[in-house]
Design a protein around this motif. Structure first.
Motif, PDB file in Angstrom:
ATOM      1  N   SER A 192      -1.725  -8.350  -7.535  1.00  0.00           N
ATOM      2  CA  SER A 192      -3.069  -7.929  -7.144  1.00  0.00           C
ATOM      3  C   SER A 192      -3.197  -6.432  -7.356  1.00  0.00           C
ATOM      4  CB  SER A 192      -3.347  -8.262  -5.673  1.00  0.00           C
ATOM      5  OG  SER A 192      -4.560  -7.649  -5.233  1.00  0.00           O
ATOM      6  N   ASP A 193      -4.355  -5.979  -7.839  1.00  0.00           N
ATOM      7  CA  ASP A 193      -4.529  -4.546  -8.047  1.00  0.00           C
ATOM      8  C   ASP A 193      -5.065  -3.843  -6.800  1.00  0.00           C
ATOM      9  OD1 ASP A 193      -7.225  -5.179  -7.941  1.00  0.00           O
ATOM     10  OD2 ASP A 193      -7.731  -4.317  -9.885  1.00  0.00           O
ATOM     11  N   LYS A 194      -5.101  -4.571  -5.671  1.00  0.00           N
ATOM     12  CA  LYS A 194      -5.616  -3.994  -4.425  1.00  0.00           C
ATOM     13  C   LYS A 194      -4.518  -3.880  -3.378  1.00  0.00           C
ATOM     14  CE  LYS A 194     -10.341  -5.697  -5.020  1.00  0.00           C
ATOM     15  NZ  LYS A 194     -11.472  -6.430  -4.377  1.00  0.00           N
ATOM     16  N   LEU A 195      -4.839  -3.207  -2.280  1.00  0.00           N
ATOM     17  CA  LEU A 195      -3.947  -3.150  -1.133  1.00  0.00           C
ATOM     18  C   LEU A 195      -3.799  -4.540  -0.513  1.00  0.00           C
ATOM     19  CD1 LEU A 195      -5.324   0.116   0.522  1.00  0.00           C
ATOM     20  CD2 LEU A 195      -3.163  -0.123  -0.717  1.00  0.00           C
ATOM     21  N   ILE A 196      -2.843  -4.695   0.393  1.00  0.00           N
ATOM     22  CA  ILE A 196      -2.574  -5.996   1.012  1.00  0.00           C
ATOM     23  C   ILE A 196      -3.829  -6.530   1.696  1.00  0.00           C
ATOM     24  CG2 ILE A 196      -1.250  -7.184   2.797  1.00  0.00           C
ATOM     25  CD1 ILE A 196       1.005  -5.152   2.255  1.00  0.00           C
ATOM     26  N   ASP A 197      -4.171  -7.772   1.379  1.00  0.00           N
ATOM     27  CA  ASP A 197      -5.310  -8.476   1.967  1.00  0.00           C
ATOM     28  C   ASP A 197      -4.759  -9.426   3.028  1.00  0.00           C
ATOM     29  OD1 ASP A 197      -7.395 -10.193   2.605  1.00  0.00           O
ATOM     30  OD2 ASP A 197      -8.130 -10.345   0.545  1.00  0.00           O
ATOM     31  N   ASP A 198      -4.933  -9.081   4.294  1.00  0.00           N
ATOM     32  CA  ASP A 198      -4.374  -9.894   5.373  1.00  0.00           C
ATOM     33  C   ASP A 198      -4.975 -11.295   5.410  1.00  0.00           C
ATOM     34  OD1 ASP A 198      -2.637  -7.925   6.275  1.00  0.00           O
ATOM     35  OD2 ASP A 198      -4.131  -7.027   7.594  1.00  0.00           O
ATOM     36  N   ARG A 199      -6.202 -11.432   4.951  1.00  0.00           N
ATOM     37  CA  ARG A 199      -6.832 -12.760   4.943  1.00  0.00           C
ATOM     38  C   ARG A 199      -6.139 -13.674   3.942  1.00  0.00           C
ATOM     39  NH1 ARG A 199     -12.656 -10.857   3.431  1.00  0.00           N
ATOM     40  NH2 ARG A 199     -11.272  -9.710   2.020  1.00  0.00           N
ATOM     41  N   VAL A 216       3.331  -1.899  -3.960  1.00  0.00           N
ATOM     42  CA  VAL A 216       3.957  -1.197  -5.087  1.00  0.00           C
ATOM     43  C   VAL A 216       3.160   0.085  -5.316  1.00  0.00           C
ATOM     44  CG1 VAL A 216       4.644  -1.314  -7.500  1.00  0.00           C
ATOM     45  CG2 VAL A 216       4.656  -3.394  -6.105  1.00  0.00           C
ATOM     46  N   THR A 217       3.771   1.206  -4.999  1.00  0.00           N
ATOM     47  CA  THR A 217       3.100   2.501  -5.102  1.00  0.00           C
ATOM     48  C   THR A 217       3.676   3.284  -6.283  1.00  0.00           C
ATOM     49  OG1 THR A 217       2.700   2.555  -2.711  1.00  0.00           O
ATOM     50  CG2 THR A 217       2.537   4.639  -3.893  1.00  0.00           C
ATOM     51  N   PHE A 218       2.797   3.863  -7.067  1.00  0.00           N
ATOM     52  CA  PHE A 218       3.223   4.636  -8.232  1.00  0.00           C
ATOM     53  C   PHE A 218       2.266   5.806  -8.424  1.00  0.00           C
ATOM     54  CE2 PHE A 218       0.552   1.098  -9.440  1.00  0.00           C
ATOM     55  CZ  PHE A 218      -0.422   1.670 -10.247  1.00  0.00           C
ATOM     56  N   ARG A 225      -2.481  11.261  -8.299  1.00  0.00           N
ATOM     57  CA  ARG A 225      -2.254  10.847  -6.914  1.00  0.00           C
ATOM     58  C   ARG A 225      -1.554   9.490  -6.876  1.00  0.00           C
ATOM     59  NH1 ARG A 225      -8.196  12.048  -4.155  1.00  0.00           N
ATOM     60  NH2 ARG A 225      -8.187  14.334  -4.485  1.00  0.00           N
ATOM     61  N   PRO A 226      -0.840   9.206  -5.776  1.00  0.00           N
ATOM     62  CA  PRO A 226      -0.224   7.882  -5.644  1.00  0.00           C
ATOM     63  C   PRO A 226      -1.289   6.787  -5.568  1.00  0.00           C
ATOM     64  CG  PRO A 226       0.725   9.442  -4.077  1.00  0.00           C
ATOM     65  CD  PRO A 226      -0.503  10.095  -4.652  1.00  0.00           C
ATOM     66  N   PHE A 227      -0.951   5.635  -6.132  1.00  0.00           N
ATOM     67  CA  PHE A 227      -1.851   4.482  -6.120  1.00  0.00           C
ATOM     68  C   PHE A 227      -1.019   3.260  -5.750  1.00  0.00           C
ATOM     69  CE2 PHE A 227      -4.258   1.040  -8.315  1.00  0.00           C
ATOM     70  CZ  PHE A 227      -5.473   1.219  -7.662  1.00  0.00           C
ATOM     71  N   THR A 228      -1.577   2.386  -4.923  1.00  0.00           N
ATOM     72  CA  THR A 228      -0.820   1.235  -4.432  1.00  0.00           C
ATOM     73  C   THR A 228      -1.492  -0.074  -4.831  1.00  0.00           C
ATOM     74  OG1 THR A 228       0.023   2.477  -2.532  1.00  0.00           O
ATOM     75  CG2 THR A 228       0.117   0.078  -2.397  1.00  0.00           C
TER      76      THR A 228
END
Length: 239
Positions: A192-199, A216-218, A225-228
């Motif tokens: 996924s190209d987004k942050l963790i989706d708890d749903r 996964v942060t890079f 800037r860092p991107f996750t």
């Protein structure tokens, strides 16, 4: 003189116009390959850390050796390449909906050339990953064949789809159907190209006895800037 921008291929597909292009990034001094579907970026060689992590983490979570792996979505090939680089992988089947993407790898037009096509462990299958996941499985010659891991990198995120045909896959019933393709204790992985989706993680936990998410942060070379992004993993019931 090398061109600063080239459209290497363009063709219509059932889900939109597909384009492969190469451009030279003057600021970074590198060539960048991009796959577009309509106005959507499917993949860029600027960001590959999470695609590599999907292959690496998915295989690392598997039990045993002589592993049989499925990757859904070929793209520029970084997930498949990471799978083949991991120890213990015996076979890899890559399911890709768009036939031209397979052709790019077979002809060597992409940065990694024909590396995947030349690996005897790797087989490309042109087909609908989502239909296979809920139907007779990922091996057309052996209905119901099970695998040690199924790793998917197709949609942008569970709530950001390329087209509507995959919507039901991300529901509990679709995830349970996918689980039938796994050996006991087998692994499902999702990029996924987004942050963790708890749903979504909650739905994954309802379908599988064990589920977790790996951020996964890079460093984003475009912003500095860092991107996750996220790799979701789940394990089927053990025997």
């Amino acid at each position: 003189m090398r061109k600063m921008f080239e459209e290497l291929d363009y063709c219509p597909t059932p889900i939109g116009a597909l384009s492969l292009r190469r451009r030279h990034d003057l600021r970074l001094g590198v060539d960048v390959w991009e796959i577009m579907l309509g106005q959507d970026f499917l993949m860029t060689s600027h960001f590959t850390a999470s695609e590599v992590a999907l292959g690496r983490l998915g295989v690392a979570a598997c039990d045993g050796d002589a592993l049989d792996i499925v990757v859904g979505g070929l793209g520029l090939g970084y997930t498949a390449q990471a799978v083949l680089a991991a120890p213990g992988v015996a076979t890899l089947r890559v399911v890709e909906y768009l036939a031209p993407v397979i052709e790019w790898h077979e002809t060597g037009i992409l940065p990694m050339g024909t590396q995947l096509a030349d690996d005897p462990r790797c087989q490309f299958t042109q087909g609908d990953f989502f239909a296979m996941a809920t139907g007779t499985g990922f091996d057309p010659a052996h209905s119901g064949r099970r695998f040690d891991a199924v790793l998917a990198d197709i949609d942008h995120a569970p709530d950001h789809l390329l087209d509507d045909r995959s919507d039901s896959f991300y529901r509990v019933e679709g995830l349970r159907a996918l689980k039938r393709n796994l050996k006991p204790g087998g692994i499902f992985g999702l990029w996924s190209d987004k942050l963790i989706d708890d749903r979504f993680l909650s739905r994954l936990s309802e379908a599988f006895p064990q589920a977790w998410a790996e951020p996964v942060t890079f460093d984003n070379p475009l912003t500095g800037r860092p991107f996750t992004q996220t790799v979701y993993l789940a394990r089927a019931e053990r025997a």
